[in-house]
Design an enzyme around this catalytic site. Sequence first.
Site, PDB file in Angstrom:
ATOM      1  N   GLU A 137      77.932   8.626  82.283  1.00 52.69           N
ATOM      2  CA  GLU A 137      78.801   7.563  81.305  1.00 52.69           C
ATOM      3  C   GLU A 137      80.005   8.241  80.669  1.00 52.69           C
ATOM      4  O   GLU A 137      79.908   9.397  80.317  1.00 52.69           O
ATOM      5  CB  GLU A 137      77.524   7.439  80.189  1.00 52.69           C
ATOM      6  CG  GLU A 137      77.655   5.969  79.973  1.00 52.69           C
ATOM      7  CD  GLU A 137      77.207   4.993  80.838  1.00 52.69           C
ATOM      8  OE1 GLU A 137      78.106   4.327  81.644  1.00 52.69           O
ATOM      9  OE2 GLU A 137      75.968   4.770  81.290  1.00 52.69           O
TER      10      GLU A 137
ATOM     11  N   ASP B  44      83.878   0.236  86.875  1.00 50.45           N
ATOM     12  CA  ASP B  44      83.387  -1.175  86.871  1.00 50.45           C
ATOM     13  C   ASP B  44      83.851  -1.909  87.935  1.00 50.45           C
ATOM     14  O   ASP B  44      83.148  -2.573  88.965  1.00 50.45           O
ATOM     15  CB  ASP B  44      83.457  -1.839  85.706  1.00 50.45           C
ATOM     16  CG  ASP B  44      82.984  -1.087  84.519  1.00 50.45           C
ATOM     17  OD1 ASP B  44      82.178  -0.286  84.715  1.00 50.45           O
ATOM     18  OD2 ASP B  44      83.277  -1.447  83.438  1.00 50.45           O
TER      19      ASP B  44
ATOM     20  N   GLY C 185      76.927  -4.625  78.423  1.00 47.24           N
ATOM     21  CA  GLY C 185      77.197  -3.424  79.101  1.00 47.24           C
ATOM     22  C   GLY C 185      76.671  -3.473  80.437  1.00 47.24           C
ATOM     23  O   GLY C 185      76.503  -2.555  81.206  1.00 47.24           O
TER      24      GLY C 185
HETATM   25  C1  GLA Z   1      83.112   0.562  80.267  1.00 43.73           C
HETATM   26  C2  GLA Z   1      84.238   1.085  81.073  1.00 43.73           C
HETATM   27  C3  GLA Z   1      83.969   2.013  82.394  1.00 43.73           C
HETATM   28  C4  GLA Z   1      83.370   3.233  81.885  1.00 43.73           C
HETATM   29  C5  GLA Z   1      82.087   2.570  80.840  1.00 43.73           C
HETATM   30  C6  GLA Z   1      81.288   4.067  80.203  1.00 43.73           C
HETATM   31  O1  GLA Z   1      82.063   0.036  81.001  1.00 43.73           O
HETATM   32  O2  GLA Z   1      84.747  -0.147  81.430  1.00 43.73           O
HETATM   33  O3  GLA Z   1      85.053   2.413  82.859  1.00 43.73           O
HETATM   34  O4  GLA Z   1      84.020   4.163  80.990  1.00 43.73           O
HETATM   35  O5  GLA Z   1      82.325   1.895  79.995  1.00 43.73           O
HETATM   36  O6  GLA Z   1      80.796   4.825  81.257  1.00 43.73           O
END
Ligand code: GLA
Length: 447
Positions: free
Chosen positions: A35, A180, A129
Site C-alpha cells: 500500500e 489500479d 477504496g
Molecule cells: C490509490 C492510488 C494507487 C495507490 C493506492 C494506495 O488507490 O490510486 O495508485 O497509491 O491508493 O496503495
Amino acid sequence: MNPFTPLLDQFHHAYPGHSRVRLCHAPGRVNLIGEHIDYSGLPVLPMTVNRFIRVAYALREDDQLCMASADEAFPRAAFSIRTPVPPSSPGAWENYCKAAVEGINRGFKPIRARGMDMLIAGDIPKAAGLSSSSALVVACALAYLDAVGLRLEEDLSRIELAELLAEAEQYVGTRGGGMDQAIILLGEPGHACAIHFHPIRVECVPLFPGHSFVVLNSGVKAAKSGEALHRYNEGPLSCRLLRALVERQAREEFDDSIVLERLGDLWFGDLCLTHREVEGLVDRALPGERVPLRQASAILGIDEHEIRRRWLGDLKEPDGGFPLKARARHQLSEYRRVERARDMLLANDPRGFGELMNASHDSCAGDYAVSCEELDRLVAVARGAGAIGARLTGAGFGGCTVNLVPDDTVSEFLEQVKKAYYAAWPAERARDAVLVVEAADKAGYAG
Ligand code: GLA
C-alpha cells in the site's frame, strides 16, 4: 440474467435512435498488500474483484461526448472531445472520463475521433477504496479507443494502455501510482497479480485454495476528491522530497551523475542495491525522524520556494517538519512484505501471508498514518473473529479492509463481525458492507 441487458434497455431509452450499441466493462480491485508504494515505483500485489463498471455506448457524428449514469446521483454531462479538454469542477464524475479522453488524445494524437453517447452503470461500492474511479477511467478509455479507431491488443497493448492511463488519471488531481489501472487491465480470474512498474511487468499467482478474501466496508467515505485528495497526496508528495534527499546522498556516496526518478530506482536502476544497502543509504540521507523544510533546503542547496515548486506544491508542513523517516520505514518494509507475500502465495502458506497483511496494516496505521479509528477497529474486530490476516486496503482514511479467512469459518466470521461492528447499522446497509470477493476477469469489450 446478462448484466448488460438492463443497461442496454436503459441506453435505448436515454439515447433513442442508435442502431449499433457497443459494450465494455472494467472490474474494481482490492489490494492485498503493497500500500502507498506504487508511486515510488515499488511492486504491489492486488487482485480484481467481481464488481464492475459497465458502459453501453454508441458513436455520434459530432465531437460531443454525452454521459449519463444509471445511478441518478450522477448528473448528465457533455463535453467536446477536442484537446485540450478543460476539467469540470473538482469532484465532478465526468472528470474521470475527461481524463481518459485527454490521455488518449495526447498519447495517440488520433487523426479522426467521434463523439459518443454513453450510459454507465456500476456495482463497485463508491468511495470505498475498491477503485471505482479508476475502473470508470479504464471503461471510458476502452469506449473512446473505439471512437478513435484504435484496437486494444492490436494497435496498442494492455500494458501501454495501463501506463498511459496511470499518467492520465492525474488529470483529476491525485498523484497516484499505476496499481489500479494495471490490475484492472491485466488481472486474471482466480489470481492475485504481483505488479512491477517502469515498465509494468505482471506475474499472476493463483489464490489460496480453501480461503477467501472478505472485504468489509468501514462506512467512512474515502472519496479521493476535495479534502481527501489532499490527504492522499501527502504520501506521494512527501515521497518526492524523500527521493530528492536520498538522491543527494547517493550522489555523494557513489557517483555525482546519479539520477533517481523514484525511490524504486535504488533497487532496480543502475544502482541495484540490496535491501540492507538501501536502508543504510536512506538512514544516512535523513538527518532525523522529521525533516523541516528549512533543513531540507540547506541539505539540498535549493531554496524553499523552489522545493515547493518542484516537489511539494502546497503540502502543509507539520509541526517539527515532514516525518520522512517514518515514511521511508513504511516504503522499505512494505516492499519487503510484498516480495514475501508473493512467495507465500506460491508456497501456499496462507498463515504466513496473513501475518504479512497484519504487519502491513500496522505499518500503514503507524508509520504511514493513512488509517483512521474505524478502520483500526474493524481490523481488530476481524482479527478477533478469526481472520488470519486483516488490513486496510487502497488509499486508506476510510473505505474498506481486506481479510483472509478460511472458507470453513467464513459464516462464523461474518456473524461475529456483524455483531461487533455492524450491529447499529440498518440491515440493508450492513448487508452491502460485506463482500466475499472473487478475482474476476480484466477489463474488456463485451459481445
Ligand atoms: C490509490 C492510488 C494507487 C495507490 C493506492 C494506495 O488507490 O490510486 O495508485 O497509491 O491508493 O496503495
